[in-house]
Write a protein that holds these residues in place. Structure first.
Motif, PDB file in Angstrom:
ATOM      1  N   ALA A 270       0.825  -1.212   0.000  1.00 36.81           N
ATOM      2  CA  ALA A 270       0.000   0.000   0.000  1.00 36.81           C
ATOM      3  C   ALA A 270       0.862   1.265   0.000  1.00 36.81           C
ATOM      4  O   ALA A 270       0.510   2.261  -0.643  1.00 36.81           O
ATOM      5  CB  ALA A 270      -0.929   0.002   1.215  1.00 36.81           C
ATOM      6  N   LEU A 271       1.984   1.233   0.698  1.00 35.65           N
ATOM      7  CA  LEU A 271       2.844   2.417   0.770  1.00 35.65           C
ATOM      8  C   LEU A 271       3.383   2.840  -0.602  1.00 35.65           C
ATOM      9  O   LEU A 271       3.274   4.016  -0.963  1.00 35.65           O
ATOM     10  CB  LEU A 271       3.992   2.175   1.749  1.00 35.65           C
ATOM     11  CG  LEU A 271       3.670   2.336   3.233  1.00 35.65           C
ATOM     12  CD1 LEU A 271       4.899   2.029   4.079  1.00 35.65           C
ATOM     13  CD2 LEU A 271       3.164   3.745   3.539  1.00 35.65           C
ATOM     14  N   PRO A 272       3.978   1.944  -1.393  1.00 40.95           N
ATOM     15  CA  PRO A 272       4.453   2.390  -2.714  1.00 40.95           C
ATOM     16  C   PRO A 272       3.316   2.807  -3.630  1.00 40.95           C
ATOM     17  O   PRO A 272       3.476   3.739  -4.436  1.00 40.95           O
ATOM     18  CB  PRO A 272       5.202   1.167  -3.256  1.00 40.95           C
ATOM     19  CG  PRO A 272       4.723   0.020  -2.461  1.00 40.95           C
ATOM     20  CD  PRO A 272       4.388   0.558  -1.109  1.00 40.95           C
ATOM     21  N   PHE A 273       2.164   2.153  -3.523  1.00 39.44           N
ATOM     22  CA  PHE A 273       1.015   2.541  -4.331  1.00 39.44           C
ATOM     23  C   PHE A 273       0.608   3.980  -4.006  1.00 39.44           C
ATOM     24  O   PHE A 273       0.429   4.818  -4.912  1.00 39.44           O
ATOM     25  CB  PHE A 273      -0.152   1.582  -4.068  1.00 39.44           C
ATOM     26  CG  PHE A 273      -1.384   1.863  -4.884  1.00 39.44           C
ATOM     27  CD1 PHE A 273      -1.521   1.341  -6.157  1.00 39.44           C
ATOM     28  CD2 PHE A 273      -2.413   2.654  -4.366  1.00 39.44           C
ATOM     29  CE1 PHE A 273      -2.664   1.596  -6.913  1.00 39.44           C
ATOM     30  CE2 PHE A 273      -3.546   2.919  -5.110  1.00 39.44           C
ATOM     31  CZ  PHE A 273      -3.678   2.390  -6.390  1.00 39.44           C
ATOM     32  N   ALA A 274       0.495   4.282  -2.711  1.00 38.41           N
ATOM     33  CA  ALA A 274       0.108   5.631  -2.289  1.00 38.41           C
ATOM     34  C   ALA A 274       1.180   6.655  -2.639  1.00 38.41           C
ATOM     35  O   ALA A 274       0.865   7.767  -3.095  1.00 38.41           O
ATOM     36  CB  ALA A 274      -0.159   5.640  -0.785  1.00 38.41           C
ATOM     37  N   ALA A 275       2.451   6.290  -2.458  1.00 38.41           N
ATOM     38  CA  ALA A 275       3.535   7.224  -2.769  1.00 38.41           C
ATOM     39  C   ALA A 275       3.592   7.513  -4.260  1.00 38.41           C
ATOM     40  O   ALA A 275       3.796   8.663  -4.678  1.00 38.41           O
ATOM     41  CB  ALA A 275       4.867   6.655  -2.289  1.00 38.41           C
ATOM     42  N   GLY A 276       3.401   6.491  -5.076  1.00 41.89           N
ATOM     43  CA  GLY A 276       3.403   6.694  -6.523  1.00 41.89           C
ATOM     44  C   GLY A 276       2.282   7.607  -6.971  1.00 41.89           C
ATOM     45  O   GLY A 276       2.481   8.484  -7.831  1.00 41.89           O
ATOM     46  N   TRP A 277       1.116   7.425  -6.387  1.00 46.13           N
ATOM     47  CA  TRP A 277      -0.035   8.276  -6.730  1.00 46.13           C
ATOM     48  C   TRP A 277       0.226   9.712  -6.274  1.00 46.13           C
ATOM     49  O   TRP A 277      -0.063  10.672  -7.004  1.00 46.13           O
ATOM     50  CB  TRP A 277      -1.290   7.724  -6.082  1.00 46.13           C
ATOM     51  CG  TRP A 277      -2.558   8.236  -6.723  1.00 46.13           C
ATOM     52  CD1 TRP A 277      -2.796   9.480  -7.226  1.00 46.13           C
ATOM     53  CD2 TRP A 277      -3.755   7.493  -6.947  1.00 46.13           C
ATOM     54  NE1 TRP A 277      -4.063   9.583  -7.735  1.00 46.13           N
ATOM     55  CE2 TRP A 277      -4.679   8.375  -7.581  1.00 46.13           C
ATOM     56  CE3 TRP A 277      -4.162   6.195  -6.664  1.00 46.13           C
ATOM     57  CZ2 TRP A 277      -5.972   7.977  -7.933  1.00 46.13           C
ATOM     58  CZ3 TRP A 277      -5.437   5.797  -7.017  1.00 46.13           C
ATOM     59  CH2 TRP A 277      -6.338   6.680  -7.652  1.00 46.13           C
TER      60      TRP A 277
ATOM     61  N   ALA B   8       0.637   5.215  -9.730  1.00 48.41           N
ATOM     62  CA  ALA B   8       0.473   4.392  -8.528  1.00 48.41           C
ATOM     63  C   ALA B   8       0.736   2.924  -8.831  1.00 48.41           C
ATOM     64  O   ALA B   8       1.390   2.219  -8.054  1.00 48.41           O
ATOM     65  CB  ALA B   8      -0.939   4.581  -7.963  1.00 48.41           C
ATOM     66  N   LEU B   9       0.261   2.446  -9.972  1.00 48.85           N
ATOM     67  CA  LEU B   9       0.424   1.039 -10.329  1.00 48.85           C
ATOM     68  C   LEU B   9       1.872   0.701 -10.662  1.00 48.85           C
ATOM     69  O   LEU B   9       2.363  -0.371 -10.295  1.00 48.85           O
ATOM     70  CB  LEU B   9      -0.487   0.687 -11.505  1.00 48.85           C
ATOM     71  CG  LEU B   9      -1.987   0.635 -11.172  1.00 48.85           C
ATOM     72  CD1 LEU B   9      -2.808   0.453 -12.446  1.00 48.85           C
ATOM     73  CD2 LEU B   9      -2.283  -0.495 -10.174  1.00 48.85           C
ATOM     74  N   THR B  10       2.567   1.605 -11.356  1.00 50.80           N
ATOM     75  CA  THR B  10       3.967   1.319 -11.661  1.00 50.80           C
ATOM     76  C   THR B  10       4.822   1.347 -10.393  1.00 50.80           C
ATOM     77  O   THR B  10       5.751   0.545 -10.246  1.00 50.80           O
ATOM     78  CB  THR B  10       4.536   2.311 -12.690  1.00 50.80           C
ATOM     79  OG1 THR B  10       4.383   3.645 -12.203  1.00 50.80           O
ATOM     80  CG2 THR B  10       3.838   2.169 -14.025  1.00 50.80           C
TER      81      THR B  10
END
Length: 329
Positions: A204-211, A220-222
């Motif tokens: 969840a953290l990388p998804f949120a950070a990417g977004w 977010a997906l990448t």
């Protein structure tokens, strides 16, 4: 003959001498193995192993017409360092071997970071690793590459077993025997129960950070792909390589117990944060520094030194020249 481990002078357990000659395959039924909920464990383990590897296939699709962005690299690097040090400084040198005493807040933070590595709950991880040291490369070791003997075919099969195959055997290690100190710690019990939530958090953290950085669902997906799945897969295989390659390939400048074949493997030193100086670790398990010779980079030891200077770590067991020389070949 009993196979119960005995206490060592440095506080670690070791298996007593037995009829094992160092070359024969291990018995199929080991006295320390306990099998329970095998189907549930098999499903969970399969997900832990295969889910990150799916990222490698997805990576090809993402790279088709698009190069990975700097934000993906930065997020992945930050989380790799955070979770990797959680394993090396937290799970391994701190909790398993008591190489230093961490302040309560640091102890929990490192436990959270290690749990986010997707390698198992803290109590189970510590118990398994202590069992590995109790029976290193002998019957009872959960992931020795010599499980199937020392012939070429046996070693190839053993290498696969030590790297990842052992995860699928349903061979559980009793925490009440190998990690009673963590079972008695309310914080560690809570952290162990929180492992599924922390597995969700690590993605969840990388998804949120990417977004947040990129501003789009695609970003977010990448980030989820590279800083989530790929990052977890790389750290898992680096850790497993210490179990497998670092008992078969490399140098052995220090004396270890009979049949213990732990080696130093320099190409893995940076990626493993110093864990691949594995021969010294098995020669002196409670030492806070594994890379003790000139040129042996050990990032985990540097971080522990920083913690000590900040007053967050005490009772650090740094290498002692006389102790090292007594173990050098």
């Amino acid at each position: 003959m009993s196979t119960e481990p005995t206490a060592r002078s440095d506080g670690a357990e070791q298996a007593p001498a037995s009829a094992y000659d160092g070359t024969a395959p291990f018995p199929q039924t080991e006295p320390t193995a306990r099998r329970r909920n095998q189907w549930v464990q098999l499903v969970v383990t399969t997900a832990i192993v295969l889910l990150p590897l799916v990222a490698l296939a997805l990576a090809g699709w993402v790279l088709w017409g698009r190069v990975i962005g700097p934000a993906d690299i930065l997020i992945a690097a930050a989380l790799y360092v955070f979770t990797g040090l959680g394993v090396t400084a937290g799970f391994h040198r701190g909790l398993t071997h008591r190489s230093f005493t961490a302040a309560p807040a640091l102890r929990m933070l490192l436990g959270v970071a290690g749990s986010m590595s997707f390698q198992g709950d803290v109590i189970g991880w510590v118990a398994t690793h202590r069992r590995h040291h109790a029976f290193t490369d002998c019957p009872g070791d959960p992931h020795s590459p010599f499980r199937y003997g020392t012939g070429l075919r046996g070693q190839l099969r053993g290498l696969a077993h030590a790297h990842v195959g052992w995860l699928f055997l349903g061979d559980t290690t009793p925490a009440d025997r190998y990690a009673p100190d963590l079972l008695a710690d309310r914080g560690m019990r809570a952290l162990s129960r929180a492992f599924p939530a922390l597995c969700v958090l690590t993605f969840a953290l990388p998804f949120a950070a990417g977004w947040a950085i990129g501003g789009t669902p695609h970003d977010a997906l990448t980030a989820l792909l590279w800083a989530g799945l790929v990052r977890v897969a790389v750290l898992q295989h680096v850790t497993w390589s210490v179990n497998s390659l670092c008992h078969m390939i490399g140098d052995r400048p220090f004396r270890t117990r009979r049949h213990d074949r732990a080696t130093n493997l320099w190409p893995l030193a940076l990626l493993s944060f110093g864990e691949s100086w594995h021969n010294l670790h098995h020669a002196d398990p409670t030492c806070a520094r594994h890379g003790v010779d000139r040129g042996q980079i050990d990032p985990t030891a540097a971080v522990i030194r920083l913690f000590e200077r900040l007053g967050w770590a005490t009772d650090v067991r740094w290498p002692e020249p006389t102790r090292l020389e007594s173990r050098r070949l």
